[in-house]
Design an enzyme around this catalytic site. Structure first.
Site, PDB file in Angstrom:
ATOM      1  N   LYS A  20       0.731  -1.150  -0.008  1.00 12.15           N
ATOM      2  CA  LYS A  20       0.140   0.057  -0.185  1.00 12.15           C
ATOM      3  C   LYS A  20       0.765   1.181  -0.045  1.00 12.15           C
ATOM      4  O   LYS A  20       0.610   2.169  -0.919  1.00 12.15           O
ATOM      5  CB  LYS A  20      -0.857  -0.163   1.291  1.00 12.15           C
ATOM      6  CG  LYS A  20      -1.893   1.127   1.425  1.00 12.15           C
ATOM      7  CD  LYS A  20      -2.976   0.761   2.308  1.00 12.15           C
ATOM      8  CE  LYS A  20      -2.662   0.993   4.003  1.00 12.15           C
ATOM      9  NZ  LYS A  20      -2.552   2.411   4.354  1.00 12.15           N
ATOM     10  N   SER A  21       1.658   1.332   0.781  1.00 13.94           N
ATOM     11  CA  SER A  21       2.754   2.505   1.018  1.00 13.94           C
ATOM     12  C   SER A  21       3.377   2.705  -0.388  1.00 13.94           C
ATOM     13  O   SER A  21       3.588   3.862  -0.997  1.00 13.94           O
ATOM     14  CB  SER A  21       3.759   2.642   1.967  1.00 13.94           C
ATOM     15  OG  SER A  21       3.109   2.418   3.324  1.00 13.94           O
ATOM     16  N   GLY A  90      -4.585   8.574   5.545  1.00 15.73           N
ATOM     17  CA  GLY A  90      -3.670   9.305   6.131  1.00 15.73           C
ATOM     18  C   GLY A  90      -2.597   9.579   5.122  1.00 15.73           C
ATOM     19  O   GLY A  90      -2.021  10.602   4.983  1.00 15.73           O
ATOM     20  N   SER A 164       8.184   9.629  11.322  1.00 16.34           N
ATOM     21  CA  SER A 164       6.892   9.559  10.353  1.00 16.34           C
ATOM     22  C   SER A 164       7.388   9.543   8.909  1.00 16.34           C
ATOM     23  O   SER A 164       7.774  10.462   8.475  1.00 16.34           O
ATOM     24  CB  SER A 164       5.949  10.618  10.768  1.00 16.34           C
ATOM     25  OG  SER A 164       4.927  10.782   9.640  1.00 16.34           O
ATOM     26  N   ASP A 312       2.824  -0.614  11.933  1.00 19.31           N
ATOM     27  CA  ASP A 312       1.577  -1.023  11.622  1.00 19.31           C
ATOM     28  C   ASP A 312       1.390  -2.483  11.837  1.00 19.31           C
ATOM     29  O   ASP A 312       0.271  -3.068  11.735  1.00 19.31           O
ATOM     30  CB  ASP A 312       1.364  -0.939  10.125  1.00 19.31           C
ATOM     31  CG  ASP A 312       1.161   0.515   9.505  1.00 19.31           C
ATOM     32  OD1 ASP A 312       0.986   1.237  10.464  1.00 19.31           O
ATOM     33  OD2 ASP A 312       1.287   0.761   8.402  1.00 19.31           O
ATOM     34  N   LYS A 339      -3.277   6.655  15.038  1.00 19.10           N
ATOM     35  CA  LYS A 339      -3.518   5.859  13.771  1.00 19.10           C
ATOM     36  C   LYS A 339      -5.028   5.897  13.450  1.00 19.10           C
ATOM     37  O   LYS A 339      -5.923   6.660  13.817  1.00 19.10           O
ATOM     38  CB  LYS A 339      -2.934   4.558  13.725  1.00 19.10           C
ATOM     39  CG  LYS A 339      -1.614   4.537  13.874  1.00 19.10           C
ATOM     40  CD  LYS A 339      -0.905   5.044  12.685  1.00 19.10           C
ATOM     41  CE  LYS A 339       0.617   4.975  12.867  1.00 19.10           C
ATOM     42  NZ  LYS A 339       1.126   5.636  11.623  1.00 19.10           N
ATOM     43  N   ARG A 343      -5.181   2.664  18.680  1.00 20.51           N
ATOM     44  CA  ARG A 343      -5.012   1.289  18.640  1.00 20.51           C
ATOM     45  C   ARG A 343      -4.617   0.756  19.825  1.00 20.51           C
ATOM     46  O   ARG A 343      -4.701  -0.437  20.049  1.00 20.51           O
ATOM     47  CB  ARG A 343      -3.807   1.033  17.410  1.00 20.51           C
ATOM     48  CG  ARG A 343      -4.348   1.131  15.982  1.00 20.51           C
ATOM     49  CD  ARG A 343      -3.367   0.774  14.959  1.00 20.51           C
ATOM     50  NE  ARG A 343      -4.011   0.674  13.833  1.00 20.51           N
ATOM     51  CZ  ARG A 343      -3.266   0.859  12.547  1.00 20.51           C
ATOM     52  NH1 ARG A 343      -2.055   0.965  12.481  1.00 20.51           N
ATOM     53  NH2 ARG A 343      -4.229   0.931  11.209  1.00 20.51           N
ATOM     54  N   ARG A 385      -6.653  -2.660  10.556  1.00 23.98           N
ATOM     55  CA  ARG A 385      -5.646  -3.527  11.417  1.00 23.98           C
ATOM     56  C   ARG A 385      -6.158  -4.129  12.357  1.00 23.98           C
ATOM     57  O   ARG A 385      -5.851  -5.229  12.847  1.00 23.98           O
ATOM     58  CB  ARG A 385      -4.390  -2.619  11.445  1.00 23.98           C
ATOM     59  CG  ARG A 385      -3.834  -2.284  10.110  1.00 23.98           C
ATOM     60  CD  ARG A 385      -2.169  -2.296  10.162  1.00 23.98           C
ATOM     61  NE  ARG A 385      -1.594  -1.409   9.007  1.00 23.98           N
ATOM     62  CZ  ARG A 385      -1.653  -1.777   7.473  1.00 23.98           C
ATOM     63  NH1 ARG A 385      -1.922  -3.099   7.313  1.00 23.98           N
ATOM     64  NH2 ARG A 385      -1.413  -0.854   6.644  1.00 23.98           N
TER      65      ARG A 385
HETATM   66  C1  S3P Z   1       2.861   4.886   6.164  1.00 24.42           C
HETATM   67  C2  S3P Z   1       3.501   5.520   7.187  1.00 24.42           C
HETATM   68  C3  S3P Z   1       3.235   4.957   8.394  1.00 24.42           C
HETATM   69  C4  S3P Z   1       2.046   4.002   8.676  1.00 24.42           C
HETATM   70  C5  S3P Z   1       1.285   4.136   7.420  1.00 24.42           C
HETATM   71  C6  S3P Z   1       1.688   4.164   5.966  1.00 24.42           C
HETATM   72  C7  S3P Z   1       3.331   5.475   4.694  1.00 24.42           C
HETATM   73  O1  S3P Z   1       2.742   6.170   9.292  1.00 24.42           O
HETATM   74  O2  S3P Z   1       1.475   3.716   9.917  1.00 24.42           O
HETATM   75  O3  S3P Z   1       0.158   3.053   7.375  1.00 24.42           O
HETATM   76  O4  S3P Z   1       2.898   4.862   3.667  1.00 24.42           O
HETATM   77  O5  S3P Z   1       4.071   6.479   4.567  1.00 24.42           O
HETATM   78  P1  S3P Z   1       3.781   7.369   9.749  1.00 24.42           P
HETATM   79  O6  S3P Z   1       3.748   8.542   9.059  1.00 24.42           O
HETATM   80  O7  S3P Z   1       3.494   7.251  11.266  1.00 24.42           O
HETATM   81  O8  S3P Z   1       5.327   6.779   9.674  1.00 24.42           O
END
Ligand code: S3P
Length: 430
Positions: A20-21, A90, A164, A312, A339, A343, A385
């Site tokens: 996904k990322s 997010g 992050s 995650d 999140k 969580r 999740r």
């Molecule tokens: C993500 C980063 C993570 C993760 C999120 C996806 C990303 O968050 O929890 O599900 O794709 O960059 P953070 O920004 O807290 O690292």
């Protein structure tokens, strides 16, 4: 609501959806690259569909054949008619803030669903404003909807308070449009997909420890590659095979980026029976096959620099901890409270309902096992999740578990429940 019954064992081969990322990033960079991007195995969940929807509204041309996605924006991105909808994602909201803030002439309002609208955004809007961005929104720009007026940004050096990858990515995307270099310094290393993909697309980055500098001197080239399977989706089957007797699951072509696979290290200390066969790099990302067998797990401690490497996977690690012998303590994970739901609270509540011994800490959990899990009714709190972690716990419980709001699993893993049925010997994937 979904009822999940216990399983004596699980076994089989699984191909999890594309990461996904990485998919979010491929879509976004494809829409601002000179030649466009084609990727195979693009993630099929709702979150990445939100990113694609936003980009299309700004003029990106998207074509999809099966899971192969091609994206380009021949006339560049332009102001959308109506608000951009980031849905529950997010990553969509935060990374697009960074991209759009640096596109002069573009005006956009970025909105999301109720859950996303409560999540903190100052972590991106503040450092972007320090680069000259014009972003206004609810609670001083801490909540969606946000109004972004794109303009020429200045390079800056950002020392992040929290590790992050979403914030790091937003700032690197903003840095794509500045004349001066932009540097992001992370307190701890977070997932580095953006760095790998920018490098793969021809933008040199200067990296020194946890500091990354972008100084683009040429346009982003296009490319074509295969996205590895999502380790975060694989994590549910890794834990399910480990905690159930006589089980074996083979996960083909899973992403093995070390900034994502911290769970394997923690479970390795706990006694995980697992082999990993690397397959090489795909678009700059390592991938391989993971085979997991039933394991006798024991408790461990997880904290500090390990946390961002499995951020995650902590809900499913909590399920493994409930089934492990002894105490597991997970600390320094305060970010989990921000999140898709809180969580820490939701996992503690759900696992306690199912009979696990969980103490909720400010920044994590203390979990003592092995538990004899029972049936019961738990709520996903709208968090994909949490829903999937409870479903895995249900496989090991001695009575049926009702999961309220299980549908949100589709945010990252639309086929999760049918794969669960197949692995448990209850039918085929649909
Ligand atoms: C993500 C980063 C993570 C993760 C999120 C996806 C990303 O968050 O929890 O599900 O794709 O960059 P953070 O920004 O807290 O690292």
């Amino acid at each position: 609501m979904k009822v999940i019954r216990s399983a004596k064992r699980i076994s089989g081969t699984v191909t999890v959806p594309g990461d996904k990322s990485i998919s979010h990033r491929a879509a976004i960079l494809g829409a601002v690259s000179s030649g466009g991007v084609t990727v195979r195995n693009f993630a099929d969940g709702a979150d990445c569909a939100s990113t694609l929807g936003c980009l299309q509204k700004m003029g990106a041309v998207v074509s999809k054949k099966g899971s192969t996605l091609s994206i380009s924006a021949p006339s560049g991105l332009s102001s959308p008619a109506g608000a951009l909808d980031a849905g529950n994602s997010g990553t969509t909201a935060r990374t697009l803030c960074g991209l759009l803030a640096g596109l002069p002439g573009l005006e956009a309002t970025l909105a999301g669903d109720d859950g996303l609208s409560k999540r903190p955004m100052l972590r991106v809007t503040e450092p972007l404003r320090a680069m000259g961005a014009s972003i206004t929104g609810e609670r001083g720009g801490d909540n969606l909807p946000l109004k972004i007026t794109g303009r020429k940004l200045r390079g800056a050096t950002h020392s992040l308070k929290t590790a992050s990858a979403q914030v790091k990515t937003a700032l690197l995307l903003a840095g794509l449009s500045t004349d001066e270099p932009t540097t992001v310094i992370e307190p701890l290393k977070s997932r580095d997909h953006t760095e790998r993909m920018l490098t793969h697309l021809g933008i040199p980055l200067y990296m020194d420890g946890n500091s990354i500098t972008i100084a683009p001197s040429r346009p982003l080239s296009g490319g074509e590659w295969t996205i590895p399977g999502d380790f975060s989706s694989a994590a549910f089957w890794i834990v399910a095979a480990a905690i159930l007797p006589d089980s074996c699951v083979v996960l083909g072509n899973v992403g093995l980026n070390p900034t994502r696979t911290g769970l394997l290290k923690a479970l390795g200390r706990m006694g995980l029976a697992c082999t990993v066969e690397p397959l090489g790099l795909q678009g700059g990302e390592p991938a391989g096959t993971i085979t997991v067998h039933s394991s006798r797990l024991k408790g461990t401690e997880v904290s500090g620099a390990e946390i961002p490497l499995m951020i995650d996977e902590l809900p499913i690690l909590a399920v493994a901890a409930a089934m492990a012998e002894g105490t597991t303590e997970i600390r320094d994970a305060m970010e989990l409270r921000y999140k898709e739901c809180d969580r820490i609270a939701v996992v503690a509540e759900g696992l306690t309902v199912l009979g696990a011994k969980v103490t909720e800490l400010e920044d994590g959990w203390r979990i003592t096992g092995p538990s004899k899990l029972t049936g019961g009714r738990v709520s996903s709190a709208g968090d994909h999740r949490a829903a999937m972690a409870f479903a895995v716990a249900a496989l090991a419980a001695d009575g049926p578990v009702e999961i309220e709001g299980h549908e949100c699993a589709a945010v990252s893993y639309p086929g999760f429940f049918s794969t669960l049925d197949r692995l448990a010997g209850r039918g085929e994937d649909r």
